[in-house]
Design a protein around this motif. Structure first.
Motif, mmCIF file in Angstrom:
data_model
loop_
_atom_site.group_PDB
_atom_site.id
_atom_site.type_symbol
_atom_site.label_atom_id
_atom_site.label_comp_id
_atom_site.label_asym_id
_atom_site.label_seq_id
_atom_site.Cartn_x
_atom_site.Cartn_y
_atom_site.Cartn_z
ATOM 1 N N LEU A 25 9.537 14.459 10.076
ATOM 2 C CA LEU A 25 8.461 13.842 9.283
ATOM 3 C C LEU A 25 9.046 12.939 8.204
ATOM 4 N N VAL A 26 10.118 13.390 7.568
ATOM 5 C CA VAL A 26 10.749 12.578 6.522
ATOM 6 C C VAL A 26 11.260 11.258 7.099
ATOM 7 N N SER A 27 11.944 11.331 8.255
ATOM 8 C CA SER A 27 12.482 10.111 8.850
ATOM 9 C C SER A 27 11.370 9.160 9.265
ATOM 10 N N GLN A 28 10.235 9.697 9.725
ATOM 11 C CA GLN A 28 9.121 8.843 10.127
ATOM 12 C C GLN A 28 8.497 8.154 8.920
ATOM 13 N N VAL A 29 8.291 8.875 7.828
ATOM 14 C CA VAL A 29 7.725 8.268 6.618
ATOM 15 C C VAL A 29 8.698 7.253 6.019
ATOM 16 N N GLN A 30 9.995 7.603 6.026
ATOM 17 C CA GLN A 30 10.991 6.701 5.461
ATOM 18 C C GLN A 30 11.026 5.377 6.213
ATOM 19 N N ALA A 31 10.761 5.430 7.529
ATOM 20 C CA ALA A 31 10.802 4.214 8.325
ATOM 21 C C ALA A 31 9.708 3.228 7.924
ATOM 22 N N SER A 32 8.641 3.711 7.271
ATOM 23 C CA SER A 32 7.534 2.826 6.891
ATOM 24 C C SER A 32 7.541 2.475 5.405
ATOM 25 N N LEU A 33 8.613 2.844 4.696
ATOM 26 C CA LEU A 33 8.636 2.616 3.248
ATOM 27 C C LEU A 33 8.596 1.121 2.895
ATOM 28 N N ALA A 34 9.337 0.286 3.645
ATOM 29 C CA ALA A 34 9.369 -1.143 3.327
ATOM 30 C C ALA A 34 7.979 -1.762 3.429
ATOM 31 N N LEU A 81 -6.067 4.695 -7.734
ATOM 32 C CA LEU A 81 -6.689 4.339 -6.460
ATOM 33 C C LEU A 81 -5.645 4.306 -5.349
ATOM 34 N N ILE A 82 -4.493 3.682 -5.617
ATOM 35 C CA ILE A 82 -3.452 3.559 -4.601
ATOM 36 C C ILE A 82 -2.871 4.933 -4.251
ATOM 37 N N LYS A 83 -2.634 5.777 -5.276
ATOM 38 C CA LYS A 83 -2.067 7.099 -5.033
ATOM 39 C C LYS A 83 -3.011 7.963 -4.195
ATOM 40 N N LEU A 84 -4.303 7.971 -4.563
ATOM 41 C CA LEU A 84 -5.264 8.778 -3.799
ATOM 42 C C LEU A 84 -5.419 8.250 -2.382
ATOM 43 N N ALA A 85 -5.428 6.919 -2.229
ATOM 44 C CA ALA A 85 -5.548 6.345 -0.890
ATOM 45 C C ALA A 85 -4.366 6.759 -0.016
ATOM 46 N N THR A 86 -3.173 6.737 -0.599
ATOM 47 C CA THR A 86 -1.983 7.161 0.144
ATOM 48 C C THR A 86 -2.062 8.639 0.522
ATOM 49 N N LEU A 87 -2.505 9.472 -0.423
ATOM 50 C CA LEU A 87 -2.645 10.903 -0.144
ATOM 51 C C LEU A 87 -3.671 11.142 0.960
ATOM 52 N N ILE A 111 4.732 16.165 2.222
ATOM 53 C CA ILE A 111 5.995 15.471 2.488
ATOM 54 C C ILE A 111 5.817 13.958 2.358
ATOM 55 N N GLY A 112 4.736 13.431 2.957
ATOM 56 C CA GLY A 112 4.513 11.991 2.914
ATOM 57 C C GLY A 112 4.292 11.466 1.508
ATOM 58 N N TYR A 113 3.478 12.171 0.731
ATOM 59 C CA TYR A 113 3.159 11.695 -0.613
ATOM 60 C C TYR A 113 4.408 11.678 -1.495
ATOM 61 N N MET A 122 5.621 4.228 -5.565
ATOM 62 C CA MET A 122 4.418 3.892 -6.328
ATOM 63 C C MET A 122 4.651 3.952 -7.827
ATOM 64 N N ARG A 123 5.680 4.681 -8.264
ATOM 65 C CA ARG A 123 5.964 4.749 -9.696
ATOM 66 C C ARG A 123 6.719 3.522 -10.210
ATOM 67 N N GLN A 124 7.324 2.755 -9.302
ATOM 68 C CA GLN A 124 8.071 1.568 -9.722
ATOM 69 C C GLN A 124 7.114 0.421 -10.070
ATOM 70 N N ASN A 125 7.556 -0.438 -10.994
ATOM 71 C CA ASN A 125 6.713 -1.587 -11.356
ATOM 72 C C ASN A 125 6.783 -2.644 -10.266
ATOM 73 N N THR A 126 5.878 -3.577 -10.337
ATOM 74 C CA THR A 126 5.760 -4.606 -9.299
ATOM 75 C C THR A 126 7.017 -5.445 -9.196
ATOM 76 N N GLN A 127 7.635 -5.770 -10.348
ATOM 77 C CA GLN A 127 8.835 -6.594 -10.341
ATOM 78 C C GLN A 127 9.986 -5.897 -9.600
ATOM 79 N N GLY A 128 10.128 -4.590 -9.827
ATOM 80 C CA GLY A 128 11.182 -3.854 -9.131
ATOM 81 C C GLY A 128 10.954 -3.785 -7.634
#
Length: 838
Positions: free
Chosen positions: A729-738, A756-762, A817-819, A826-832
Motif C-alpha cells: 500500500l505504501v509503494s502504491q501511494v508513493q507512486a502517485s505522490l508527484a 477542504l483538501i485534507k478531508l477530500a484526500t481522506l 496509511i494513505g493519508y 499537504m503541509r508544505q507551502n505552494t512554493q516548496g
C-alpha cells in the motif's frame, strides 16, 4: 564513456530518490520471500522433529514377518541411526496370578526420537530417559503391578523366562494413541526375546525397524528399499499415520505454504507497480537525451546498468534485512516453543535471489522497452508516449511471471490455480466496478466546494490510475483477510479436535457388577466421566443376505488373495453398543433415530456415515453380524456424522436398545483425571485388577503442545504477510505522490482551503479502501470455501462477517496509511511543492 555517464546519473537519481521505489520493491520481494521461507522451513523442521517422537523415529519399516538383516545393515552403512523392535503377546506369572501382557522388545538404541518416561516405584516421580531395559529386566506399566501384586525388584515369569521388574513404565513415545492393551504393557530388551520362548515359527509377531537421520539419506535409503519391500510391509513417517495429529501437521504445512505464496504475490504486485512507475518517470529524461544526440543503444545500456545496480544492491539489502528478521522471529518463536529451531538450508537464499532477479527482469522488461521508444518530440509535446503506460503486454507478462513464481514456490498446481484465479476475479470485478463508480461521479449532484464532491471528482479524474490502486489495495486486503480467517478456522478446528475438557483416560473390560462401584468412586472424588457403555466386538458378516468377502492368505510372505466376486467388507471387527439416546457429538444425516416401539422386535442399527460408502449401504438394508458363533441381523434406520476428535466414546455402529441381554458384554467409559487423582485411581485399580486403564494424558499434552507451536508459528508468518501488505500500500501511494503534488498546487491556486483538501484526500482513500475491502472480502470468502475443501480436506463454510470486516478494515487501513503518506505533501507551502515538481 557511457559507463561514466550512467554511474553519474545513477548516483544523482539515487540521491534524489528516483530509484527508491523500485529499490524498495525488489528488496521487499527478497526480504519477504527469504524471511517467510527461512522461518517456515525452520518451524517445519522443528515440528517434524517433535512429531517424529510419535513414532520414536523419522521413519519406520513395519512387517508381520521377520525382516531381512540386510536392510538394517544397509541403513547403518548409509549413516542412519537404527533400532529394532518386536511386538508379541505373552503371559506373565507372579504371586499365583496369571495375566496376558502386550510385550515390546527393543534394542538398546530405542527410542531414536523422543524419550521413555519411567518411575522407580509406583509412588515415585516420573523422569525421562533413552534406552532399553537391561538384559534380564522388565519395565512394566502400572496396571500389571496391580494385577500381579508386584513391586519394583520382584521376580516375574514372562513366557519361559524369569525376569526382574526394573522400573514402572509410564509412557513410550510410540505408544498407540488408543490400544486395548491398556495398562498391561511390557518393555523388554531385544536380547531377551529368546529367553521368553514366546517367539516361535508360526507365532503372531510384529516386527519393526526404526530409522533416523537426514532427509536426503532417508530418501536415498527408501529408493534402495522400495523394490525389496513385500506387499505386507509398510514404510511410514508421522505424516503417514491416520491420526488427527498427522492431518493437522499436513494442514499446518499447507498453511505456511499459502503464506509464502501470498508473500510472493504481494511482493510481485509491489514490484510490477514500482517498475512501471519508475520507467514512466524517465520518459522526459530519455526524450531530452535523444534530443541531445544520445543513441538508443547508449540509452539502453545506461538504464540496463541502472537496473543491474539497483537489483544487486536491493537483493543484498533484502537478504540482510530478511536474515535479521527471520533470526529475530526464530529466536522469539524458539523462546515460546522452549526449543532451539534447526537452521534453515540453502533453499531460502537461492529462491530469494532467484525471485529478486526474475522480478527485476520480468516486471521491468516491457516498461524499459517502452522507455527506449520514447520519441524526442516529447520535449515539445508532453503527451507523446503516454499511450505506452497502459501496455497490455506488460500486464500479461506480469501475470504470467507471478503465476510461474507461485507455481515454482508451491509445486502445487491446484493451489496456485485457485489463488491465482481468485486474484484475476478480483481484478476483473474491480475494473468493472471502478469504471461504473468513477464514471458516475459527476452525476451524484454533490454541492460544489464540499470535500466529498472533491474526493469523488478526483476519483473520476484519475479513473485508470485509481483502478490500478484499487486492485493493489484489494489484493493486499484479500490476502490478509484470507490468512486471518483461515488461521482462525484452523486453530478453532484443532481446538475442537483436542478440546480442553477431552477425556484423558479410558476404562475398558468393566464387568456389569463393577459399574455401580465405579460410578460411586467417580462421584466421591469429583472426577468428570462419561456414561458407561455396553461394548462387544462383532464381525460385519453380510448385507441383505449377501456374504462379504473374506481374505485368504497363502504361504507366509506372499500377497493376500480375496474372492473378487464377493461384496467388499471391512478389515476389522468394530466395537458395537446399544443406546436409547443419540450420543453427544453425533448428528443424524439421513434417516431417523430408533423408535420407542420397534416393529416385531426387530433390531435396528445406526451407522457412521463414513461406512455408508465403504459398505455400500442404504436405509432399509439388513446387516448381518457374527459374534463368536452367534449370528443376528439389524436393519439400517439412520446414518450419523461422528466427531471422533472429541475423544469421547464413539461407535461406528449403534444398535437399538432391544439388543440388551442378547449378547454378553463388558462396559467402557472415559474420564478426565487430574494429578491429584493419581493415588485414588491407583487404589481403585488394585481393588478391581481386571479393569484396564488406557492413559492418554501424555499423548494429549504432546499433541496440544505441537498445535500451540504451529498456531504461534502461523501467527508470526501472518504478521510478516501483514507487514508486506502494508508495504505494498505504501509503494502504491508513493507512486502517485508527484501527481498529488500537482493537484494540491492547482487547488491552492484556485483558492481551496487546507481543510477542504485534507478531508477530500481522506475521503478519497476511505472510498478506495471500502470498495477494495468489499470486493476482497466477497472473493476471499469464495476462494476460502474452495481452498478449505480442496487443500485442507475439511467442510468449507462461508464467513459473512468478513463482508462487513473487509470494507471497514479496508477503509481504515488504506485511509490511515494513505493519508499519512500524503500528509507531509499537504503541509508544505505552494512554493516548496512547485520546486519539487520542477
Amino acid at each position: 564513456m557511457w559507463v561514466k555517464l550512467a554511474l553519474k546519473l545513477f548516483s544523482r537519481e539515487f540521491q534524489r530518490g528516483e530509484l527508491s521505489i523500485i529499490f524498495a520493491a525488489i528488496a521487499l520481494a527478497v526480504l519477504t520471500v527469504f524471511s517467510l521461507s527461512s522461518v517456515t522451513e525452520r518451524i517445519g523442521l522443528n515440528i517434524e522433529q517433535k512429531t517424529s517422537d510419535f513414532i520414536a523415529a523419522d521413519r519406520r519399516l513395519s512387517s508381520n514377518h521377520a525382516i531381512s538383516p540386510e536392510i538394517l545393515e544397509h541403513g547403518k552403512a548409509l549413516g542412519l541411526q537404527t533400532a529394532k523392535m518386536i511386538y508379541f503377546d505373552s503371559m506373565l506369572f507372579a504371586n499365583d496370578e496369571l495375566v496376558l501382557g502386550s510385550v515390546k522388545a527393543v534394542s538398546n538404541t530405542y527410542p531414536l526420537r523422543g524419550e521413555v518416561t519411567l518411575k522407580d516405584s509406583l509412588d515415585g516421580q516420573p523422569y525421562e530417559i533413552r534406552g532399553a531395559p537391561e538384559v534380564g529386566q522388565l519395565w512394566l506399566s502400572e496396571g500389571l503391578f496391580y494385577s500381579l501384586g508386584l513391586k519394583v525388584g520382584d521376580s516375574v515369569e514372562l513366557g519361559a523366562g524369569n525376569f526382574i521388574v526394573g522400573k514402572v513404565l509410564v509412557s513410550e513415545p510410540d505408544a498407540p494413541f488408543f490400544s486395548l492393551a491398556g495398562n498391561r504393557r511390557v518393555l523388554l530388551n531385544y536380547e531377551d526375546i529368546a529367553a521368553t520362548g514366546a517367539v516361535q515359527p508360526g507365532s503372531r509377531v510384529f516386527h519393526r525397524l526404526l530409522f533416523a537421520g537426514e532427509e536426503q539419506l532417508l530418501s536415498e535409503f527408501y529408493t534402495w528399499l522400495k523394490p525389496q519391500m513385500k506387499a505386507n510391509q509398510t514404510w511410514q513417517g508421522v505424516k503417514d499415520r491416520q491420526s488427527p495429529l498427522g492431518d493437522n501437521l499436513m494442514r499446518a504445512e499447507r498453511f505456511l505454504l499459502l503464506a509464502g505464496l501470498f508473500g510472493i504475490m504481494l511482493a510481485a504486485v509491489a514490484m510490477a507497480v514500482s517498475a512501471k512507475r519508475y520507467c514512466e518517470r524517465q520518459y522526459d529524461p530519455v526524450a531530452m537525451m535523444k534530443t541531445l544526440g544520445g543513441s538508443r543503444s547508449v540509452i539502453r545500456n545506461i538504464f540496463l546498468l541502472h537496473l543491474s545496480l539497483v537489483t544487486g544492491f536491493s537483493i543484498l539489502v533484502g537478504l540482510l534485512i530478511g536474515f535479521v528478521l527471520q533470526h529475530i522471529g526464530a529466536d522469539y518463536l524458539a523462546k515460546f516453543m522452549d526449543a532451539e529451531l534447526p537452521a534453515a538450508g540453502f533453499r531460502p537464499w537461492l529462491i530469494s535471489i532467484f525471485i529478486g532477479i526474475v522480478c527485476a527482469l520480468m516486471f521491468s522488461l516491457k516498461p524499459l522497452l517502452d522507455l527506449f521508444d520514447i520519441p524526442p518530440l516529447r520535449v515539445l509535446r508532453r503527451n507523446l508516449g503516454d499511450q505506452l503506460t497502459l501496455s497490455r503486454l506488460h500486464v500479461g507478462l506480469s501475470l504470467v511471471t507471478i503465476f510461474l513464481l507461485m507455481w515454482m514456490f508451491s509445486a502445487q498446481l491446484v493451489t496456485t490455480l485457485i489463488l491465482f484465479g481468485s486474484t484475476l476475479l478480483v481484478i476483473a470485478v474491480l475494473f468493472a466496478l471502478s469504471r461504473l463508480i468513477f464514471s458516475a461521479g459527476r452525476k451524484l449532484g454533490l454541492s460544489p466546494g464540499s470535500s466529498w464532491s472533491l474526493a469523488i471528482a478526483t476519483l473520476q479524474k484519475r479513473a485508470n490510475a485509481n483502478a490500478i490502486q484499487l486492485i493493489s489495495f484489494a489484493l493486499a486486503i484479500k490476502l490478509m483477510l484470507f490468512l486471518v480467517v483461515l488461521k482462525n478456522d484452523m486453530i478453532s478446528d484443532w481446538q475442537m479436535q483436542v478440546p480442553e475438557d477431552a477425556p484423558n483416560m479410558f476404562l475398558i473390560n468393566i464387568a456389569q457388577d463393577e459399574v455401580q462401584p465405579l460410578t460411586s468412586f467417580f462421584e466421591q472424588h469429583n472426577i468428570t466421566h462419561e456414561d458407561f457403555y455396553p461394548v462387544f466386538n462383532a464381525r460385519v458378516d453380510s448385507i441383505n443376505g449377501e456374504e462379504l468377502e473374506r481374505r485368504v492368505s497363502q504361504q507366509e510372505g506372499e500377497q493376500e488373495q480375496k474372492d473378487e466376486n464377493e461384496r467388499r467388507g471391512v478389515n476389522r471387527e468394530p466395537n458395537l453398543t446399544w443406546l436409547s439416546q443419540l450420543p453427544q457429538g453425533n448428528e443424524i444425516t439421513e434417516g431417523e433415530w430408533f423408535s420407542n416401539n420397534t416393529v416385531d422386535g426387530r433390531i435396528e442399527v445406526s451407522v457412521f456415515e463414513g461406512w455408508k460408502e465403504q459398505l455400500d449401504l442404504e436405509l432399509g438394508d439388513t446387516v448381518g453380524f457374527l459374534v463368536n458363533e452367534q449370528r443376528f441381523e439389524a436393519v439400517v434406520t439412520s446414518f450419523r456424522s461422528v466427531d471422533w476428535g472429541s475423544l469421547k466414546p464413539n461407535f461406528v455402529m449403534i444398535l437399538s436398545p432391544n439388543m440388551a441381554g442378547q449378547i454378553p458384554v463388558t462396559y467402557f467409559s472415559a474420564a478426565k483425571l487430574e494429578d491429584k487423582h493419581t493415588k485414588a485411581i491407583s487404589s481403585m485399580l488394585q481393588q478391581y485388577p481386571t479393569i484396564s486403564m488406557i492413559d492418554i494424558k501424555s499423548r494429549l499434552e504432546q499433541a496440544q503442545s505441537i498445535i500451540a507451536q504451529v498456531s504461534l508459528a502461523i501467527g508470526f508468518v501472518l504478521a510478516i504477510v501483514l507487514i508486506s501488505g502494508a508495504l505494498v500500500l505504501v509503494s502504491q501511494v508513493q507512486a502517485s505522490l508527484a501527481e498529488r503534488m500537482q493537484e494540491v498546487v492547482i487547488l491552492r491556486t484556485l483558492g481551496a482551503k487546507g481543510k477542504l483538501i485534507k478531508l477530500a484526500t481522506l475521503y478519497e482513500f476511505l472510498l478506495l479502501g471500502a470498495i477494495a475491502g468489499l470486493v476482497a472480502a466477497i472473493v476471499s470468502d469464495i476462494a476460502l470455501l474452495i481452498i478449505q475443501q480442496q487443500l485442507f480436506d475439511v467442510a468449507g463454510k462461508m464467513h459473512p462477517y468478513i463482508w462487513l470486516l473487509g470494507p471497514l478494515s479496508g477503509a481504515g487501513f488504506v485511509s490511515v496509511i494513505g493519508y499519512f503518506m500524503v500528509a507531509k505533501t499537504m503541509r508544505q507551502n505552494t512554493q516548496g511543492l512547485l520546486r519539487k515538481i520542477a
